[in-house]
Design an enzyme around this catalytic site. Structure first.
Site, PDB file in Angstrom:
ATOM      1  N   ARG A 296      55.802  37.112  41.101  1.00  8.99           N
ATOM      2  CA  ARG A 296      56.100  36.870  42.524  1.00  8.99           C
ATOM      3  C   ARG A 296      54.974  37.413  43.396  1.00  8.99           C
ATOM      4  O   ARG A 296      54.521  36.763  44.337  1.00  8.99           O
ATOM      5  CB  ARG A 296      57.439  37.518  42.900  1.00  8.99           C
ATOM      6  CG  ARG A 296      57.751  37.547  44.385  1.00  8.99           C
ATOM      7  CD  ARG A 296      57.919  36.143  44.937  1.00  8.99           C
ATOM      8  NE  ARG A 296      58.281  36.146  46.341  1.00  8.99           N
ATOM      9  CZ  ARG A 296      57.439  36.317  47.356  1.00  8.99           C
ATOM     10  NH1 ARG A 296      56.171  36.535  47.134  1.00  8.99           N
ATOM     11  NH2 ARG A 296      57.876  36.289  48.594  1.00  8.99           N
TER      12      ARG A 296
ATOM     13  N   ILE B  80      57.791  45.052  49.334  1.00  9.19           N
ATOM     14  CA  ILE B  80      59.142  44.789  48.847  1.00  9.19           C
ATOM     15  C   ILE B  80      59.050  43.983  47.549  1.00  9.19           C
ATOM     16  O   ILE B  80      59.204  42.757  47.552  1.00  9.19           O
ATOM     17  CB  ILE B  80      59.994  44.039  49.905  1.00  9.19           C
ATOM     18  CG1 ILE B  80      59.961  44.766  51.253  1.00  9.19           C
ATOM     19  CG2 ILE B  80      61.438  43.899  49.411  1.00  9.19           C
ATOM     20  CD1 ILE B  80      60.702  44.047  52.381  1.00  9.19           C
ATOM     21  N   PRO B  81      58.760  44.652  46.430  1.00  7.75           N
ATOM     22  CA  PRO B  81      58.701  43.937  45.158  1.00  7.75           C
ATOM     23  C   PRO B  81      60.059  43.326  44.789  1.00  7.75           C
ATOM     24  O   PRO B  81      61.087  43.999  44.863  1.00  7.75           O
ATOM     25  CB  PRO B  81      58.308  45.018  44.150  1.00  7.75           C
ATOM     26  CG  PRO B  81      57.700  46.110  44.959  1.00  7.75           C
ATOM     27  CD  PRO B  81      58.396  46.064  46.285  1.00  7.75           C
ATOM     28  N   HIS B  82      60.021  42.050  44.430  1.00 10.32           N
ATOM     29  CA  HIS B  82      61.212  41.344  43.968  1.00 10.32           C
ATOM     30  C   HIS B  82      60.759  40.180  43.101  1.00 10.32           C
ATOM     31  O   HIS B  82      59.579  39.837  43.082  1.00 10.32           O
ATOM     32  CB  HIS B  82      62.066  40.868  45.149  1.00 10.32           C
ATOM     33  CG  HIS B  82      61.343  39.965  46.109  1.00 10.32           C
ATOM     34  ND1 HIS B  82      60.394  40.434  46.999  1.00 10.32           N
ATOM     35  CD2 HIS B  82      61.400  38.629  46.299  1.00 10.32           C
ATOM     36  CE1 HIS B  82      59.922  39.427  47.708  1.00 10.32           C
ATOM     37  NE2 HIS B  82      60.504  38.312  47.297  1.00 10.32           N
ATOM     38  N   GLY B  83      61.685  39.582  42.401  1.00  9.37           N
ATOM     39  CA  GLY B  83      61.348  38.523  41.453  1.00  9.37           C
ATOM     40  C   GLY B  83      61.242  37.152  42.088  1.00  9.37           C
ATOM     41  O   GLY B  83      61.542  36.961  43.269  1.00  9.37           O
TER      42      GLY B  83
END
Length: 144
Positions: free
Chosen positions: A45, A59-62
Protein backbone atom coordinates in the site's frame (compact mmCIF):
# COMPACT_ATOMS: atom_id res chain seq x y z
CA UNK A 1 -11.21 6.07 19.84
CA UNK A 2 -10.84 2.97 22.05
CA UNK A 3 -7.15 2.23 22.42
CA UNK A 4 -5.80 -0.57 24.64
CA UNK A 5 -2.58 0.30 26.49
CA UNK A 6 -0.68 -2.55 24.82
CA UNK A 7 -1.35 -1.01 21.38
CA UNK A 8 0.81 2.03 22.19
CA UNK A 9 4.58 1.95 21.83
CA UNK A 10 6.77 4.82 23.04
CA UNK A 11 10.32 5.82 22.12
CA UNK A 12 10.76 3.58 19.10
CA UNK A 13 13.49 4.02 16.50
CA UNK A 14 13.53 2.80 12.90
CA UNK A 15 16.11 2.99 10.14
CA UNK A 16 13.61 2.73 7.27
CA UNK A 17 9.93 3.33 6.62
CA UNK A 18 9.51 -0.37 5.78
CA UNK A 19 10.86 -1.32 9.20
CA UNK A 20 8.38 1.13 10.81
CA UNK A 21 5.44 -0.21 8.79
CA UNK A 22 6.33 -3.83 9.59
CA UNK A 23 6.52 -2.93 13.30
CA UNK A 24 2.96 -1.56 13.13
CA UNK A 25 1.82 -4.67 11.29
CA UNK A 26 3.41 -6.90 13.90
CA UNK A 27 1.51 -5.04 16.66
CA UNK A 28 -1.78 -5.54 14.81
CA UNK A 29 -0.94 -9.21 14.18
CA UNK A 30 -0.05 -9.86 17.84
CA UNK A 31 -3.35 -8.25 18.88
CA UNK A 32 -5.26 -10.71 16.68
CA UNK A 33 -6.49 -7.99 14.31
CA UNK A 34 -4.89 -9.35 11.15
CA UNK A 35 -3.37 -12.39 9.51
CA UNK A 36 0.37 -12.18 8.76
CA UNK A 37 -0.22 -11.61 5.01
CA UNK A 38 -1.71 -8.19 5.81
CA UNK A 39 1.74 -6.92 6.81
CA UNK A 40 3.10 -7.34 3.27
CA UNK A 41 -0.04 -5.60 1.99
CA UNK A 42 0.80 -2.64 4.27
CA UNK A 43 4.20 -2.36 2.54
CA UNK A 44 2.53 -2.72 -0.87
CA UNK A 45 0.00 0.00 0.00
CA UNK A 46 2.80 2.43 0.85
CA UNK A 47 4.62 1.55 -2.39
CA UNK A 48 1.46 2.32 -4.39
CA UNK A 49 0.65 5.54 -2.56
CA UNK A 50 2.57 6.85 0.42
CA UNK A 51 0.89 6.50 3.82
CA UNK A 52 2.63 9.71 4.90
CA UNK A 53 -0.13 12.19 5.72
CA UNK A 54 1.82 15.36 6.50
CA UNK A 55 2.21 16.99 9.94
CA UNK A 56 4.76 14.32 10.93
CA UNK A 57 2.30 11.40 10.82
CA UNK A 58 1.88 8.25 8.76
CA UNK A 59 -1.07 5.86 8.74
CA UNK A 60 0.17 2.45 7.59
CA UNK A 61 -2.66 0.21 6.41
CA UNK A 62 -3.19 -2.53 3.85
CA UNK A 63 -4.47 -2.52 0.30
CA UNK A 64 -8.17 -2.99 -0.47
CA UNK A 65 -7.41 -6.51 -1.70
CA UNK A 66 -5.91 -7.35 1.70
CA UNK A 67 -9.16 -6.74 3.59
CA UNK A 68 -9.66 -10.50 3.59
CA UNK A 69 -6.74 -10.72 6.05
CA UNK A 70 -8.42 -8.44 8.60
CA UNK A 71 -9.97 -10.39 11.48
CA UNK A 72 -11.12 -7.40 13.54
CA UNK A 73 -10.64 -3.65 13.45
CA UNK A 74 -7.68 -2.31 15.37
CA UNK A 75 -5.23 0.54 15.72
CA UNK A 76 -1.78 0.95 17.17
CA UNK A 77 0.14 4.14 17.88
CA UNK A 78 3.91 4.15 17.65
CA UNK A 79 5.92 7.13 18.83
CA UNK A 80 9.22 7.75 17.00
CA UNK A 81 10.84 10.76 18.74
CA UNK A 82 13.84 10.95 16.40
CA UNK A 83 11.61 10.43 13.37
CA UNK A 84 11.75 8.08 10.41
CA UNK A 85 11.89 9.31 6.81
CA UNK A 86 8.92 8.34 4.64
CA UNK A 87 10.21 10.45 1.77
CA UNK A 88 13.55 10.56 0.00
CA UNK A 89 16.94 11.99 0.91
CA UNK A 90 16.19 14.94 -1.40
CA UNK A 91 12.63 15.42 -0.14
CA UNK A 92 12.37 14.04 3.39
CA UNK A 93 8.98 13.38 4.97
CA UNK A 94 9.74 12.88 8.64
CA UNK A 95 7.25 10.91 10.74
CA UNK A 96 7.25 11.06 14.54
CA UNK A 97 3.90 9.31 15.13
CA UNK A 98 2.62 6.23 13.28
CA UNK A 99 -0.99 5.08 13.41
CA UNK A 100 -1.11 1.47 12.18
CA UNK A 101 -4.66 0.49 11.29
CA UNK A 102 -6.70 -2.45 10.09
CA UNK A 103 -10.42 -2.15 9.56
CA UNK A 104 -13.23 -4.58 8.88
CA UNK A 105 -15.43 -3.31 6.05
CA UNK A 106 -15.25 0.47 5.89
CA UNK A 107 -13.90 0.84 9.46
CA UNK A 108 -10.45 1.75 8.08
CA UNK A 109 -11.93 4.79 6.31
CA UNK A 110 -13.54 6.00 9.53
CA UNK A 111 -10.27 5.47 11.42
CA UNK A 112 -8.26 7.38 8.80
CA UNK A 113 -10.77 10.25 8.91
CA UNK A 114 -10.65 10.44 12.72
CA UNK A 115 -6.86 10.41 12.76
CA UNK A 116 -6.52 12.92 9.92
CA UNK A 117 -8.96 15.32 11.59
CA UNK A 118 -7.19 15.11 14.96
CA UNK A 119 -3.74 15.43 13.40
CA UNK A 120 -4.68 18.29 11.08
CA UNK A 121 -3.66 20.45 14.08
CA UNK A 122 0.10 19.92 14.28
CA UNK A 123 -0.02 20.85 17.98
CA UNK A 124 -1.94 17.61 18.62
CA UNK A 125 0.81 15.65 16.86
CA UNK A 126 3.44 17.38 18.99
CA UNK A 127 1.56 16.38 22.15
CA UNK A 128 1.54 12.73 21.03
CA UNK A 129 5.18 12.82 19.91
CA UNK A 130 6.28 14.34 23.23
CA UNK A 131 4.11 12.19 25.51
CA UNK A 132 6.11 10.58 28.29
CA UNK A 133 3.71 7.73 29.02
CA UNK A 134 0.92 5.75 27.40
CA UNK A 135 -1.74 7.26 29.66
CA UNK A 136 -0.90 10.71 28.33
CA UNK A 137 -1.47 9.54 24.75
CA UNK A 138 -4.82 7.99 25.70
CA UNK A 139 -5.85 11.22 27.48
CA UNK A 140 -4.96 13.32 24.43
CA UNK A 141 -6.96 11.10 22.09
CA UNK A 142 -9.97 10.98 24.41
CA UNK A 143 -10.11 14.79 24.34
CA UNK A 144 -10.33 14.71 20.54
Amino acid sequence: MNLPMDMIELNQSFTTKEEAIRFCGKKLFEAGCIEADYIDAMIERNDLLSVYMGNFIAIPHGTDEAKRYVKKSGICIVQVPEGVNFGTAEEPQIVTVLFGIAGVGDDHLALIQQIALYCSDVNNVVLLADALDKEEIIRQLQMA
